[in-house]
Design a protein around this motif. Structure first.
Motif, PDB file in Angstrom:
ATOM      1  N   THR A 350      29.179  -6.205  13.747  1.00 43.73           N
ATOM      2  CA  THR A 350      29.240  -7.415  14.566  1.00 43.73           C
ATOM      3  C   THR A 350      30.363  -7.299  15.576  1.00 43.73           C
ATOM      4  N   ASP A 352      32.303 -10.113  17.958  1.00 45.36           N
ATOM      5  CA  ASP A 352      32.439 -11.545  18.246  1.00 45.36           C
ATOM      6  C   ASP A 352      33.512 -11.779  19.303  1.00 45.36           C
ATOM      7  N   ASN A 374      22.680  -3.756  20.722  1.00 48.64           N
ATOM      8  CA  ASN A 374      22.443  -5.193  20.735  1.00 48.64           C
ATOM      9  C   ASN A 374      23.392  -5.844  21.720  1.00 48.64           C
ATOM     10  N   ALA A 377      23.084 -12.003  19.982  1.00 46.34           N
ATOM     11  CA  ALA A 377      22.455 -12.214  18.679  1.00 46.34           C
ATOM     12  C   ALA A 377      22.650 -13.652  18.223  1.00 46.34           C
ATOM     13  N   ASN A 378      21.672 -14.138  17.477  1.00 44.77           N
ATOM     14  CA  ASN A 378      21.770 -15.451  16.819  1.00 44.77           C
ATOM     15  C   ASN A 378      22.038 -16.582  17.802  1.00 44.77           C
ATOM     16  N   GLY A 379      21.423 -16.510  18.991  1.00 42.02           N
ATOM     17  CA  GLY A 379      21.568 -17.569  19.967  1.00 42.02           C
ATOM     18  C   GLY A 379      22.941 -17.657  20.600  1.00 42.02           C
ATOM     19  N   SER A 380      23.740 -16.588  20.530  1.00 48.86           N
ATOM     20  CA  SER A 380      25.088 -16.598  21.087  1.00 48.86           C
ATOM     21  C   SER A 380      25.276 -15.386  21.983  1.00 48.86           C
ATOM     22  N   GLU A 384      25.253  -8.186  17.316  1.00 52.21           N
ATOM     23  CA  GLU A 384      25.105  -7.877  15.893  1.00 52.21           C
ATOM     24  C   GLU A 384      24.020  -6.831  15.721  1.00 52.21           C
TER      25      GLU A 384
END
Length: 421
Positions: A350, A352, A374, A377-380, A384
């Motif tokens: 990940t 961030d 990537n 990811a995950n709408g952000s 990830e």
């Protein structure tokens, strides 16, 4: 297969696709086949040599990742592999790997339009056919593996299949084999001339192939120039295995930069002209500009740097549980990390944002083979990637989406191992 963190770290269990072995650690195609889908009626029905019809599958790849179909071959023969996008904005690229993970062919548009296609002779064994969108974009596509007498999925390039020198076609040209007529660039190895460059000009009609030899491992730049002819070049090894190809690297001219040195031995450059095969095209093989090309490629994470200390790579050591770093990431320079997995499992990577960042991830194995990437990811805007691994070293690039982003990013790697029954 279920996976868990090592018991001495956490007892929480993560189960990824336990009902179906999405993360099965088969190691097929150097791990690329892990999570792939057998084409046909399961593995038993995946042999195209004995199949009654072509092997077809509908797939969807996510941004920066491949979708993989698996097939087998019981008898040596010519095989056709294809992919065609199923949406109006799709543009496919296919790659074919053998069971050991060796890249046999890569193709963009030889299926005609934005579809992909290749026809080549294969030996008995298992294979991985991968598709991704051009430029790393997500793509929905139909993939097909077939024998040459079976209906094709794509139209193919005009004149590109079935009529080149009356032989079996291969991505628009035949592979360069030991008995293929070819112009010899020099009587002996070209190593001593690489600094100034070895050059020759002919039309594709007169000279579609060129041979050269290396006495020692060398990094090379291979260029074909004449925009009016629009050259397309292919690099083969002595056995006729396709090592690289390029079209339109510099406007309509072509360039292949081999930054990981080629082994000593014999090689062949194949060429076709997409506009006018009667015009002269200058082929040049040299070492000039490779240092700058390598630095640019490492900075943008197009390729992984060597792990010999010539490029800065932060060593994270052996990954036993979780490793975390907070890193300042300039917008124009990928930051590189290497870690070692002690055995097979899954690593969750990940990236961030801490400040002023839109992080991206690119991952390679120790030999420089691209494994995945990537962005969001995950709408952000965080990145990830779940990476199936075998025992060995892996290289991670952490970079920003835009050059104006200069902030900090938290990079975390967490290792999971197969759960015991």
């Amino acid at each position: 297969m279920c996976l868990r963190r090592p018991a001495f770290a956490l007892t929480a269990i993560i189960c990824l696709g336990c009902a179906a072995p999405v993360w099965a650690q088969t190691g097929l195609c150097a791990g690329l086949g892990d999570g792939g889908q057998w084409m046909g009626q399961g593995q038993a029905g995946s042999d195209i040599a004995s199949a009654a019809a072509s092997l077809d599958v509908s797939v969807a790849s996510t941004a920066g990742a491949r979708a993989v179909g698996l097939f087998s071959l019981g008898t040596a023969m010519q095989v056709r592999v294809e992919a065609a996008p199923t949406t109006a904005d799709g543009d496919t690229i296919i790659e074919l790997f053998d069971a050991d993970g060796r890249l046999l062919v890569i193709d963009d548009d030889s299926g005609g339009g934005v579809s992909s296609r290749a026809e080549l002779a294969l030996e008995p064994g298992s294979y991985c056919l991968a598709v991704m969108g051009f430029g790393g974009e997500a793509v929905r596509a139909e993939m097909r593996v077939s024998r040459l007498e079976m209906p094709a999925l794509t139209a193919g390039l005009a004149g590109g299949f079935g009529d080149w020198q009356g032989g079996a076609p291969f991505v628009g040209i035949d592979p360069c084999l030991a008995d293929t007529p070819a112009v010899t660039l020099r009587a002996g190895p070209i190593d001593a001339e690489l600094d100034k460059g070895v050059s020759m000009a002919n039309s594709v009609e007169a000279a579609p192939y060129y041979r050269f030899s290396l006495a020692a491992p060398q990094a090379l730049s291979i260029r074909a120039t004449n925009e009016q002819a629009d050259p397309y070049i292919y690099l083969f090894d002595a056995a006729g295995v396709l090592l690289a190809e390029n079209d339109d690297a510099d406007s309509l001219d072509s360039r292949i930069d081999i930054l990981q040195p080629l082994a000593a031995g014999d090689y062949c450059v194949g060429m076709r002209a997409l506009s006018d095969p009667g015009l002269p095209i200058r082929l040049t093989i040299s070492a000039r500009g490779l240092q700058e090309a390598a630095a640019a490629a490492y900075a943008t994470a197009e390729i992984a740097p060597p792990l010999d200390g010539s490029w800065p790579v932060e060593d994270l050591g052996v990954l036993t549980t979780t490793s975390t770093r907070e890193w300042q990431v300039p917008g124009d320079q990928a930051q590189w990390f290497v870690f070692e997995s002690p055995d097979a499992g899954l690593v969750l990577i990940t990236a961030d944002e801490i400040s002023n960042s839109d992080p991206m991830l690119e991952v390679f194995d120790a030999q420089g083979n691209w494994l995945g990437s990537n962005d969001d990811a995950n709408g952000s805007l965080d990145a990830e990637l779940a990476l199936p691994v075998q025992a060995g070293r892996y290289i991670v690039a952490l970079l920003q989406f835009g050059s104006d982003q200069q902030g900090s990013v938290r990079l975390a790697l967490t290792r999971y191992v197969p759960a015991t029954p």
